[in-house]
Structures are given as structure tokens and as C-alpha cells.
Design a protein around this motif. Structure first.
Motif, PDB file in Angstrom:
ATOM      1  N   TYR A   1       0.843  -1.203   0.000  1.00 14.36           N
ATOM      2  CA  TYR A   1       0.000   0.000   0.000  1.00 14.36           C
ATOM      3  C   TYR A   1       0.877   1.252   0.000  1.00 14.36           C
TER       4      TYR A   1
ATOM      5  N   ALA B   1      -1.443   7.798   4.803  1.00 13.43           N
ATOM      6  CA  ALA B   1      -1.038   6.395   4.916  1.00 13.43           C
ATOM      7  C   ALA B   1      -0.112   6.192   6.108  1.00 13.43           C
TER       8      ALA B   1
ATOM      9  N   GLU C   1      -1.483  12.140   0.534  1.00  9.98           N
ATOM     10  CA  GLU C   1      -1.860  10.727   0.616  1.00  9.98           C
ATOM     11  C   GLU C   1      -0.804   9.932   1.386  1.00  9.98           C
ATOM     12  N   LEU C   2       0.466  10.265   1.184  1.00 14.21           N
ATOM     13  CA  LEU C   2       1.549   9.610   1.914  1.00 14.21           C
ATOM     14  C   LEU C   2       1.405   9.845   3.412  1.00 14.21           C
TER      15      LEU C   2
ATOM     16  N   ASP D   1       2.463   7.109  -6.600  1.00 13.96           N
ATOM     17  CA  ASP D   1       1.580   8.208  -7.015  1.00 13.96           C
ATOM     18  C   ASP D   1       2.227   9.565  -6.783  1.00 13.96           C
TER      19      ASP D   1
ATOM     20  N   VAL E   1       1.283   4.289  -2.803  1.00 16.19           N
ATOM     21  CA  VAL E   1       1.144   5.711  -2.477  1.00 16.19           C
ATOM     22  C   VAL E   1       2.390   6.470  -2.915  1.00 16.19           C
TER      23      VAL E   1
END
Length: 105
Positions: free
Chosen positions: A26, A42, A38-39, A33, A30
Motif C-alpha cells: 500500500y 497512509a 496521501e503519503l 503516485d 502511495v
């Protein structure tokens, strides 16, 4: 619909806790991308799965307040902090060749 409903965040955290390989995949997705927000999301989920921010602070020798700030939506983790956080989660950063076409400069 029978059965209990859970928040997506709780289900994600549990998945990370139960399957560190999934957590690593996952996180790699991330990173591919390249979206910093988003990192950080996560990493917050992963922090919750791997001992919480306070537990990670103890394992990384980072101040808990600084770690909360680092993982906040406005955070900007330094490489040293990021590697310490990942190490505490049993993970590491790695570089792989991109299999896509390369442009020659």
C-alpha cells in the motif's frame, strides 16, 4: 444488512496491523503516485497500526509532539524522520528502476 459497520480508517489500520506485507505494498503504491498528502495519511494509518504515535516516538527516539506534527496533513517529514518511522514499523525505503520508457536528455 446484518453485522457491524466499521469506519474505513479502522478497517485499513486493522489490515495494516494484520498484514505488514499489504501495508508495505500500500505504501509503495502511495509513493508511486507521489501525492504527499496521501503519503502522510497512509503513514498516520500505519502509525496507528504499529503502536500509535506515542509508541513510534519511543521506538524512533523522536519527540511525540514533533512526530504528530510530522505526520499531520501539513507535515513535511525529513528523510531521517521518515526512515526512522519506517524502521520502527519493520520497513525501509528502497529505490527500484522504473520500467517505463526513459527519455534521453
Amino acid at each position: 444488512m446484518s453485522g457491524k459497520s466499521r469506519a474505513h480508517e479502522d478497517a485499513t489500520i486493522e489490515s495494516f496491523r494484520n498484514d505488514p506485507v499489504f501495508a508495505a505494498e500500500y505504501l509503495n503504491a502511495v509513493l508511486a503516485d507521489g501525492d504527499q498528502a496521501e503519503l502522510l495519511t497512509a503513514l498516520r494509518y500505519m502509525a496507528a497500526a504499529f503502536g500509535g504515535v506515542t509508541g513510534l516516538a519511543d521506538q524512533t527516539a523522536l519527540n511525540a509532539t514533533t512526530l504528530y506534527r510530522t505526520l499531520s496533513p501539513q507535515g513535511n517529514p525529513e528523510l531521517r524522520s521518515l526512515t526512522a518511522i519506517l524502521k520502527a514499523m519493520g520497513m525501509r525505503l528502497a529505490v527500484q528502476p522504473d520500467v517505463g520508457p526513459r527519455s534521453v536528455v
